[in-house]
Design a protein around this motif. Structure first.
Motif, PDB file in Angstrom:
ATOM      1  N   LEU A  22       0.773  -1.240   0.000  1.00 38.73           N
ATOM      2  CA  LEU A  22       0.000   0.000   0.000  1.00 38.73           C
ATOM      3  C   LEU A  22       0.807   1.294   0.000  1.00 38.73           C
ATOM      4  O   LEU A  22       0.382   2.277  -0.594  1.00 38.73           O
ATOM      5  CB  LEU A  22      -0.950   0.013   1.199  1.00 38.73           C
ATOM      6  N   SER A  23       1.913   1.332   0.676  1.00 39.99           N
ATOM      7  CA  SER A  23       2.601   2.617   0.831  1.00 39.99           C
ATOM      8  C   SER A  23       3.135   3.216  -0.469  1.00 39.99           C
ATOM      9  O   SER A  23       3.135   4.432  -0.609  1.00 39.99           O
ATOM     10  CB  SER A  23       3.695   2.532   1.891  1.00 39.99           C
ATOM     11  N   PRO A  24       3.569   2.444  -1.455  1.00 38.86           N
ATOM     12  CA  PRO A  24       4.072   3.084  -2.677  1.00 38.86           C
ATOM     13  C   PRO A  24       2.994   3.567  -3.661  1.00 38.86           C
ATOM     14  O   PRO A  24       3.301   4.247  -4.632  1.00 38.86           O
ATOM     15  CB  PRO A  24       4.929   2.001  -3.335  1.00 38.86           C
ATOM     16  N   LEU A  25       1.738   3.249  -3.390  1.00 36.62           N
ATOM     17  CA  LEU A  25       0.672   3.566  -4.349  1.00 36.62           C
ATOM     18  C   LEU A  25       0.390   5.065  -4.421  1.00 36.62           C
ATOM     19  O   LEU A  25       0.498   5.777  -3.435  1.00 36.62           O
ATOM     20  CB  LEU A  25      -0.620   2.824  -3.974  1.00 36.62           C
ATOM     21  N   ASP A  26      -0.036   5.528  -5.620  1.00 43.44           N
ATOM     22  CA  ASP A  26      -0.418   6.934  -5.779  1.00 43.44           C
ATOM     23  C   ASP A  26      -1.934   7.109  -5.793  1.00 43.44           C
ATOM     24  O   ASP A  26      -2.446   8.152  -6.166  1.00 43.44           O
ATOM     25  CB  ASP A  26       0.206   7.528  -7.035  1.00 43.44           C
ATOM     26  N   HIS A  27      -2.650   6.074  -5.402  1.00 39.25           N
ATOM     27  CA  HIS A  27      -4.106   6.114  -5.263  1.00 39.25           C
ATOM     28  C   HIS A  27      -4.474   5.351  -3.990  1.00 39.25           C
ATOM     29  O   HIS A  27      -3.672   4.577  -3.484  1.00 39.25           O
ATOM     30  CB  HIS A  27      -4.794   5.489  -6.486  1.00 39.25           C
ATOM     31  N   GLU A  28      -5.671   5.595  -3.466  1.00 42.49           N
ATOM     32  CA  GLU A  28      -6.092   4.906  -2.247  1.00 42.49           C
ATOM     33  C   GLU A  28      -6.637   3.517  -2.542  1.00 42.49           C
ATOM     34  O   GLU A  28      -7.308   3.312  -3.544  1.00 42.49           O
ATOM     35  CB  GLU A  28      -7.175   5.711  -1.500  1.00 42.49           C
ATOM     36  N   GLU A  29      -6.314   2.590  -1.654  1.00 41.78           N
ATOM     37  CA  GLU A  29      -6.899   1.258  -1.674  1.00 41.78           C
ATOM     38  C   GLU A  29      -7.275   0.863  -0.255  1.00 41.78           C
ATOM     39  O   GLU A  29      -6.566   1.203   0.697  1.00 41.78           O
ATOM     40  CB  GLU A  29      -5.931   0.220  -2.241  1.00 41.78           C
ATOM     41  N   MET A  30      -8.373   0.128  -0.120  1.00 44.42           N
ATOM     42  CA  MET A  30      -8.826  -0.400   1.171  1.00 44.42           C
ATOM     43  C   MET A  30      -8.678  -1.909   1.118  1.00 44.42           C
ATOM     44  O   MET A  30      -9.133  -2.557   0.160  1.00 44.42           O
ATOM     45  CB  MET A  30     -10.281  -0.037   1.412  1.00 44.42           C
ATOM     46  N   TRP A  31      -8.048  -2.473   2.151  1.00 46.88           N
ATOM     47  CA  TRP A  31      -7.827  -3.912   2.252  1.00 46.88           C
ATOM     48  C   TRP A  31      -8.405  -4.431   3.555  1.00 46.88           C
ATOM     49  O   TRP A  31      -8.453  -3.697   4.550  1.00 46.88           O
ATOM     50  CB  TRP A  31      -6.335  -4.227   2.194  1.00 46.88           C
ATOM     51  N   VAL A  32      -8.813  -5.693   3.551  1.00 44.82           N
ATOM     52  CA  VAL A  32      -9.265  -6.376   4.756  1.00 44.82           C
ATOM     53  C   VAL A  32      -8.232  -7.433   5.116  1.00 44.82           C
ATOM     54  O   VAL A  32      -7.840  -8.250   4.272  1.00 44.82           O
ATOM     55  CB  VAL A  32     -10.638  -7.058   4.545  1.00 44.82           C
ATOM     56  N   VAL A  33      -7.778  -7.402   6.368  1.00 45.07           N
ATOM     57  CA  VAL A  33      -6.935  -8.461   6.899  1.00 45.07           C
ATOM     58  C   VAL A  33      -7.860  -9.345   7.726  1.00 45.07           C
ATOM     59  O   VAL A  33      -8.370  -8.925   8.765  1.00 45.07           O
ATOM     60  CB  VAL A  33      -5.798  -7.921   7.795  1.00 45.07           C
ATOM     61  N   ALA A  34      -8.139 -10.543   7.232  1.00 49.41           N
ATOM     62  CA  ALA A  34      -8.996 -11.494   7.940  1.00 49.41           C
ATOM     63  C   ALA A  34      -8.131 -12.276   8.920  1.00 49.41           C
ATOM     64  O   ALA A  34      -7.070 -12.799   8.550  1.00 49.41           O
ATOM     65  CB  ALA A  34      -9.656 -12.448   6.946  1.00 49.41           C
ATOM     66  N   LEU A  35      -8.578 -12.327  10.182  1.00 48.82           N
ATOM     67  CA  LEU A  35      -7.801 -12.966  11.242  1.00 48.82           C
ATOM     68  C   LEU A  35      -8.518 -14.178  11.814  1.00 48.82           C
ATOM     69  O   LEU A  35      -9.747 -14.206  11.859  1.00 48.82           O
ATOM     70  CB  LEU A  35      -7.553 -11.965  12.375  1.00 48.82           C
ATOM     71  N   ASP A  36      -7.727 -15.134  12.296  1.00 47.38           N
ATOM     72  CA  ASP A  36      -8.290 -16.263  13.030  1.00 47.38           C
ATOM     73  C   ASP A  36      -8.371 -15.895  14.515  1.00 47.38           C
ATOM     74  O   ASP A  36      -8.085 -14.763  14.899  1.00 47.38           O
ATOM     75  CB  ASP A  36      -7.486 -17.547  12.786  1.00 47.38           C
ATOM     76  N   GLY A  37      -8.707 -16.831  15.357  1.00 48.46           N
ATOM     77  CA  GLY A  37      -8.886 -16.577  16.778  1.00 48.46           C
ATOM     78  C   GLY A  37      -7.621 -16.212  17.536  1.00 48.46           C
ATOM     79  O   GLY A  37      -7.691 -15.694  18.642  1.00 48.46           O
ATOM     80  N   GLN A  38      -6.447 -16.447  16.937  1.00 50.95           N
ATOM     81  CA  GLN A  38      -5.180 -16.093  17.577  1.00 50.95           C
ATOM     82  C   GLN A  38      -4.471 -14.963  16.834  1.00 50.95           C
ATOM     83  O   GLN A  38      -3.253 -14.823  16.908  1.00 50.95           O
ATOM     84  CB  GLN A  38      -4.247 -17.316  17.637  1.00 50.95           C
ATOM     85  N   ASN A  39      -5.236 -14.154  16.095  1.00 44.14           N
ATOM     86  CA  ASN A  39      -4.697 -13.033  15.302  1.00 44.14           C
ATOM     87  C   ASN A  39      -3.774 -13.484  14.178  1.00 44.14           C
ATOM     88  O   ASN A  39      -2.907 -12.726  13.732  1.00 44.14           O
ATOM     89  CB  ASN A  39      -3.998 -11.986  16.171  1.00 44.14           C
ATOM     90  N   GLY A  40      -3.948 -14.725  13.714  1.00 47.15           N
ATOM     91  CA  GLY A  40      -3.214 -15.202  12.551  1.00 47.15           C
ATOM     92  C   GLY A  40      -3.932 -14.758  11.284  1.00 47.15           C
ATOM     93  O   GLY A  40      -5.154 -14.718  11.231  1.00 47.15           O
ATOM     94  N   VAL A  41      -3.172 -14.422  10.271  1.00 45.51           N
ATOM     95  CA  VAL A  41      -3.748 -13.914   9.018  1.00 45.51           C
ATOM     96  C   VAL A  41      -4.336 -15.064   8.207  1.00 45.51           C
ATOM     97  O   VAL A  41      -3.622 -15.973   7.780  1.00 45.51           O
ATOM     98  CB  VAL A  41      -2.689 -13.161   8.188  1.00 45.51           C
ATOM     99  N   ARG A  42      -5.647 -15.031   8.016  1.00 48.03           N
ATOM    100  CA  ARG A  42      -6.352 -16.000   7.162  1.00 48.03           C
ATOM    101  C   ARG A  42      -6.375 -15.517   5.714  1.00 48.03           C
ATOM    102  O   ARG A  42      -6.421 -16.317   4.786  1.00 48.03           O
ATOM    103  CB  ARG A  42      -7.783 -16.210   7.637  1.00 48.03           C
TER     104      ARG A  42
END
Length: 130
Positions: A22-42
């Motif tokens: 995301l940081s190098p982009l010249d436009h906005e993007e919205m992302w979802v980080v889906a997490l499991d019960g232990q904050n692991g990235v699904r």
């Protein structure tokens, strides 16, 4: 072979995880980080792409993604190409709507992190999210 999931427990860890995309982009993007019960990235999925000064996304699009990923919780992440990580009034209002809607379906909105090339801001850390 099962690989261990990245664990994201702080806004700094979320920002570092998302910054490459995301940081190098010249436009906005919205992302979802889906997490499991232990904050692991699904899953980590883009839900909206906009212009230089904003992007529009509905709560249903965010929740659809979290549900498809079988998330126990989620974090929203978007970038500000301007370099100022301060959430806009619209960012805050949208976050509150998503938090209420997510609560109805049993998925916790843990945080909403705004990233730039050199900084980040967490709505949880600011007290916008409980």
């Amino acid at each position: 072979e099962v690989r261990p999931r990245a664990r994201l427990g702080t806004s700094k860890e979320v920002a570092a995880y998302a910054a490459q995309k995301l940081s190098p982009l010249d436009h906005e993007e919205m992302w979802v980080v889906a997490l499991d019960g232990q904050n692991g990235v699904r899953g980590f999925r883009r839900v909206a792409q906009g212009g230089l000064h904003g992007c529009s996304v509905a709560a249903r699009d965010i929740l659809r993604t979290a549900l498809l990923e079988a998330a126990s919780a989620m974090v929203l992440v978007h970038n500000h190409p301007s370099g100022d990580p301060t959430p806009s009034v619209e960012d805050i209002a949208m976050t509150r709507v998503v938090a209420e809607a997510a609560d109805l379906v049993g998925i916790a909105l843990v945080d909403h992190v705004v990233v730039t090339r050199s900084a980040h801001t967490s709505m949880l850390d600011l007290g916008i999210l409980p």
